[in-house]
Write an enzyme that holds these catalytic residues in place. Structure first.
Site, PDB file in Angstrom:
ATOM      1  N   LYS A 176       0.868  -1.187   0.000  1.00  0.00           N
ATOM      2  CA  LYS A 176       0.000   0.000   0.000  1.00  0.00           C
ATOM      3  C   LYS A 176       0.898   1.227   0.000  1.00  0.00           C
ATOM      4  O   LYS A 176       1.455   1.606   1.022  1.00  0.00           O
ATOM      5  CB  LYS A 176      -0.877  -0.009   1.255  1.00  0.00           C
ATOM      6  CG  LYS A 176      -2.254   0.595   1.084  1.00  0.00           C
ATOM      7  CD  LYS A 176      -2.280   2.035   0.624  1.00  0.00           C
ATOM      8  CE  LYS A 176      -2.210   3.018   1.753  1.00  0.00           C
ATOM      9  NZ  LYS A 176      -1.964   4.407   1.311  1.00  0.00           N
ATOM     10  N   GLU A 208       8.063   1.016  12.055  1.00  0.00           N
ATOM     11  CA  GLU A 208       9.137   2.014  12.133  1.00  0.00           C
ATOM     12  C   GLU A 208       8.460   3.369  12.133  1.00  0.00           C
ATOM     13  O   GLU A 208       7.820   3.745  11.165  1.00  0.00           O
ATOM     14  CB  GLU A 208      10.093   1.824  10.956  1.00  0.00           C
ATOM     15  CG  GLU A 208      11.456   2.431  11.217  1.00  0.00           C
ATOM     16  CD  GLU A 208      11.542   3.861  10.790  1.00  0.00           C
ATOM     17  OE1 GLU A 208      10.969   4.737  11.489  1.00  0.00           O
ATOM     18  OE2 GLU A 208      12.170   4.117   9.755  1.00  0.00           O
ATOM     19  N   CYS A 227      12.756  10.049   8.853  1.00  0.00           N
ATOM     20  CA  CYS A 227      12.452   9.542  10.204  1.00  0.00           C
ATOM     21  C   CYS A 227      13.679   9.617  11.098  1.00  0.00           C
ATOM     22  O   CYS A 227      13.556   9.790  12.297  1.00  0.00           O
ATOM     23  CB  CYS A 227      11.867   8.141  10.141  1.00  0.00           C
ATOM     24  SG  CYS A 227      12.693   7.074   8.988  1.00  0.00           S
ATOM     25  N   GLU A 242       8.060  15.204  16.959  1.00  0.00           N
ATOM     26  CA  GLU A 242       8.626  15.045  15.618  1.00  0.00           C
ATOM     27  C   GLU A 242       7.962  16.062  14.676  1.00  0.00           C
ATOM     28  O   GLU A 242       6.743  16.063  14.508  1.00  0.00           O
ATOM     29  CB  GLU A 242       8.394  13.626  15.099  1.00  0.00           C
ATOM     30  CG  GLU A 242       9.121  13.386  13.783  1.00  0.00           C
ATOM     31  CD  GLU A 242       8.984  11.957  13.271  1.00  0.00           C
ATOM     32  OE1 GLU A 242       7.891  11.385  13.376  1.00  0.00           O
ATOM     33  OE2 GLU A 242       9.983  11.419  12.749  1.00  0.00           O
TER      34      GLU A 242
HETATM   35  P1  ADP Z   1       2.339  10.676   7.586  1.00  0.00           P
HETATM   36  O1  ADP Z   1       1.692  11.169   8.838  1.00  0.00           O
HETATM   37  O2  ADP Z   1       3.786  10.891   7.540  1.00  0.00           O
HETATM   38  O3  ADP Z   1       1.601  11.013   6.332  1.00  0.00           O
HETATM   39  P2  ADP Z   1       1.112   8.193   7.950  1.00  0.00           P
HETATM   40  O4  ADP Z   1       1.544   7.369   9.085  1.00  0.00           O
HETATM   41  O5  ADP Z   1      -0.174   8.922   8.032  1.00  0.00           O
HETATM   42  O6  ADP Z   1       2.302   9.134   7.646  1.00  0.00           O
HETATM   43  O7  ADP Z   1       1.078   7.348   6.613  1.00  0.00           O
HETATM   44  C1  ADP Z   1       1.983   6.326   6.311  1.00  0.00           C
HETATM   45  C2  ADP Z   1       1.263   5.277   5.511  1.00  0.00           C
HETATM   46  O8  ADP Z   1       0.225   4.719   6.310  1.00  0.00           O
HETATM   47  C3  ADP Z   1       0.579   5.786   4.241  1.00  0.00           C
HETATM   48  O9  ADP Z   1       0.709   4.806   3.215  1.00  0.00           O
HETATM   49  C4  ADP Z   1      -0.867   5.909   4.677  1.00  0.00           C
HETATM   50  O10 ADP Z   1      -1.779   5.804   3.605  1.00  0.00           O
HETATM   51  C5  ADP Z   1      -1.003   4.720   5.597  1.00  0.00           C
HETATM   52  N1  ADP Z   1      -2.123   4.811   6.541  1.00  0.00           N
HETATM   53  C6  ADP Z   1      -2.709   5.919   7.039  1.00  0.00           C
HETATM   54  N2  ADP Z   1      -3.728   5.606   7.864  1.00  0.00           N
HETATM   55  C7  ADP Z   1      -3.799   4.254   7.903  1.00  0.00           C
HETATM   56  C8  ADP Z   1      -4.628   3.303   8.588  1.00  0.00           C
HETATM   57  N3  ADP Z   1      -5.603   3.688   9.410  1.00  0.00           N
HETATM   58  N4  ADP Z   1      -4.395   1.992   8.397  1.00  0.00           N
HETATM   59  C9  ADP Z   1      -3.392   1.581   7.593  1.00  0.00           C
HETATM   60  N5  ADP Z   1      -2.594   2.418   6.915  1.00  0.00           N
HETATM   61  C10 ADP Z   1      -2.778   3.735   7.058  1.00  0.00           C
END
Ligand code: ADP
Length: 489
Positions: free
Chosen positions: A187, A262, A296, A393
């Site tokens: 994903k 991570e 990160c 962060e």
């Molecule tokens: P950032 O805050 O840096 O954008 P995220 O942690 O929100 O990072 O996103 C990292 C990845 O996790 C992306 O591919 C995002 O689509 C995915 N993601 C966001 N929300 C969810 C969720 N509830 N379940 C699984 N994956 C998610």
């Protein structure tokens, strides 16, 4: 060099890959913007829970079928071909990354693409060397036994990718998973799916059987959440924010999925009094500003011995002012745009918080006029470790410089955080370097050089920086289950 304006000549990947077919998604599209211009790059097809289910089924079928029976040596040959194809497409991949993430094109050329190549080569080498052990036992009710262990693939792995270094992190998750014989549903992040989609096309070209790797771009709370909840996914490997990581671990617990998480950091860079100050300033600045600080492992808390504090603040402020913000395809640009408006506003709100808490802005502190999600590289001096800019962060080009009086205080400050991903120590004193390396709570410690990463070295964090390790032999362990076999003789 190709400029952004030439991008229309390039067809951008915008579909799902399921069971070897490039398809539309059933959850509409997600707009993928160019961070440097705020213009639409492409509307990328978005996967629904139903699409994710089909991807998982395709992955499961290969695990129970041809891929599950493919010997390690053949898996290694395919991974080496993938490395060759990334090398062939290196320039194109660097451009895709610059276009999608907003970073200067020289950076993916120098780091992300070579690292992806090295990662596939490294794990190609492991694929036929995944061994167990023979273990002597006391026997079984008076009869001798012969016991051994084997390492088997975990199964179907859901790989959830962030937007900051998507090609590199896709490699970190795919190469060890495939070397160990798993199948994968990837994903990509909403904001930067393009290089991962191109990588998927290269996996196909390298001869990876259909369905071994499937890619489901789309929304995190739709496609990502469906992957995490799916009962037939055995493990989630996630890189992203602690907030999403926590949701993932809670959901994964329902089906006892394995997780590797991570989750970022607030990594210290400690400058001791005896350090080579010029090298420390240059290296520390890189740890703050590389990839717009959207890293990160960014070394965002610069802890400096009071005797050299003024010199280091001045050096870092100069390095901030020397950054050239602009078009990622212009060779003079050293810093690109943040990934989206939300991220820019988040970084600007932290800059305001730093001011409000009484830290001094030694450089930057604002945003340039014009289009693009740019934020000025910013250095805060006269800060302390309790401030939000020292604890949270920010994920942008903002450094917080804090003085200390002796190495014990440096260690106390370094560890006074909920994170524990990385730490950098600048010193000429070998004994001090190793002593501090032993005392700092972080998954990786770098001495006299920020982010000395390598696919052979385990990668991951302590505390809120995550769970588990990726890369190296640890990456193989994380992608296998250990089975014990005992013969009663
Ligand atoms: P950032 O805050 O840096 O954008 P995220 O942690 O929100 O990072 O996103 C990292 C990845 O996790 C992306 O591919 C995002 O689509 C995915 N993601 C966001 N929300 C969810 C969720 N509830 N379940 C699984 N994956 C998610």
């Amino acid at each position: 060099m190709t400029t952004i304006d030439d991008r229309s000549a390039v067809r951008l990947p915008d579909r799902l890959l399921i069971g070897g077919e490039w398809r539309s998604g059933s959850a509409g599209t997600v707009a993928d913007l160019n961070p440097a211009t705020e213009e639409l790059l492409v509307d990328v097809q978005a996967a629904s829970a139903g699409d994710v289910d089909q991807a998982v089924q395709a992955a499961r079928a290969q695990l129970d079928g041809a891929w599950g029976a493919t010997p390690g040596a053949e898996r290694g040959r395919i991974l080496n071909r993938v490395a060759d194809l990334i090398e062939r497409d290196a320039e194109h991949l660097a451009r895709l990354e610059a276009l999608d993430v907003g970073k200067p094109v020289g950076q993916p050329s120098m780091l992300d693409v070579p690292n992806a190549i090295a990662t596939f080569r490294h794990f190609a080498g492991w694929a036929d060397k995944i061994t167990g052990s023979t273990i002597p036992t006391a026997g079984y009710f008076g009869r001798p036994t012969h016991s051994y262990t084997v390492r088997e693939p975990v199964g179907v792995i859901g790989a959830i990718i962030p937007w900051n270094t998507p090609l590199m992190i896709s490699g970190w998750k795919l190469a060890p998973a495939l070397a160990a014989g798993n199948t994968v549903v990837v994903k990509p992040a909403e904001d930067a799916p393009l290089s991962t989609l191109h990588l998927a096309a290269l996996l196909q070209e390298a001869g990876l059987p259909d369905g071994v790797v499937n890619v489901v771009p789309g929304r995190g709370d739709v496609a990502g959440a469906a992957l995490v909840a799916h009962p037939d996914v055995d493990k989630i490997s996630f890189t992203g924010s602690p907030e999403v990581g926590r949701t993932i671990q809670v959901t994964a617990a329902e089906t006892f999925k394995r997780v590797t998480l991570e989750l970022g950091g607030k990594s210290p860079q400690i400058v001791l009094a005896d350090a080579d100050i010029e090298a420390a300033v240059n290296g520390t600045a890189m740890g703050l500003f590389f990839n717009q600080g959207e890293v990160c492992a960014a070394g965002t808390r610069v802890l400096v011995h009071r005797s050299v504090y003024g010199q280091v603040v001045e050096g870092l402020a100069g390095a901030a002012r020397a950054q050239v913000l602009g078009d990622p395809f212009d060779g003079a640009t050293t810093m690109g745009a943040l990934v989206n408006a939300k991220q820019r506003d988040r970084v600007l709100s932290y800059i305001e918080a730093g001011r409000a808490e009484g830290a001094t802005v030694a450089a930057g502190g604002g945003r340039p006029d014009g289009k693009g999600f740019f934020v000025e590289p910013t250095i805060f001096a006269d800060a302390n470790n309790a401030m939000r800019i020292a604890q949270e962060e920010i994920f942008g080009p903002v450094g917080t410089v804090i003085p200390f009086d002796d190495p014990a205080e440096a260690v106390r400050l370094a560890n006074d955080t909920r994170y524990g991903l990385a730490a950098t120590i600048w010193t000429r004193d070998v004994a001090a370097a190793h002593t501090l390396a032993g005392q700092v709570r972080a998954g990786a410690v770098w001495i006299n050089g920020w982010a000395a990463i390598d696919p052979a070295l385990p990668w991951g964090g302590m505390k809120s920086s995550g769970i588990g390790r990726e890369l190296g032999w640890s990456g193989i362990l994380a992608n296998t289950e250990e089975k014990t076999v005992t013969v009663v003789l």
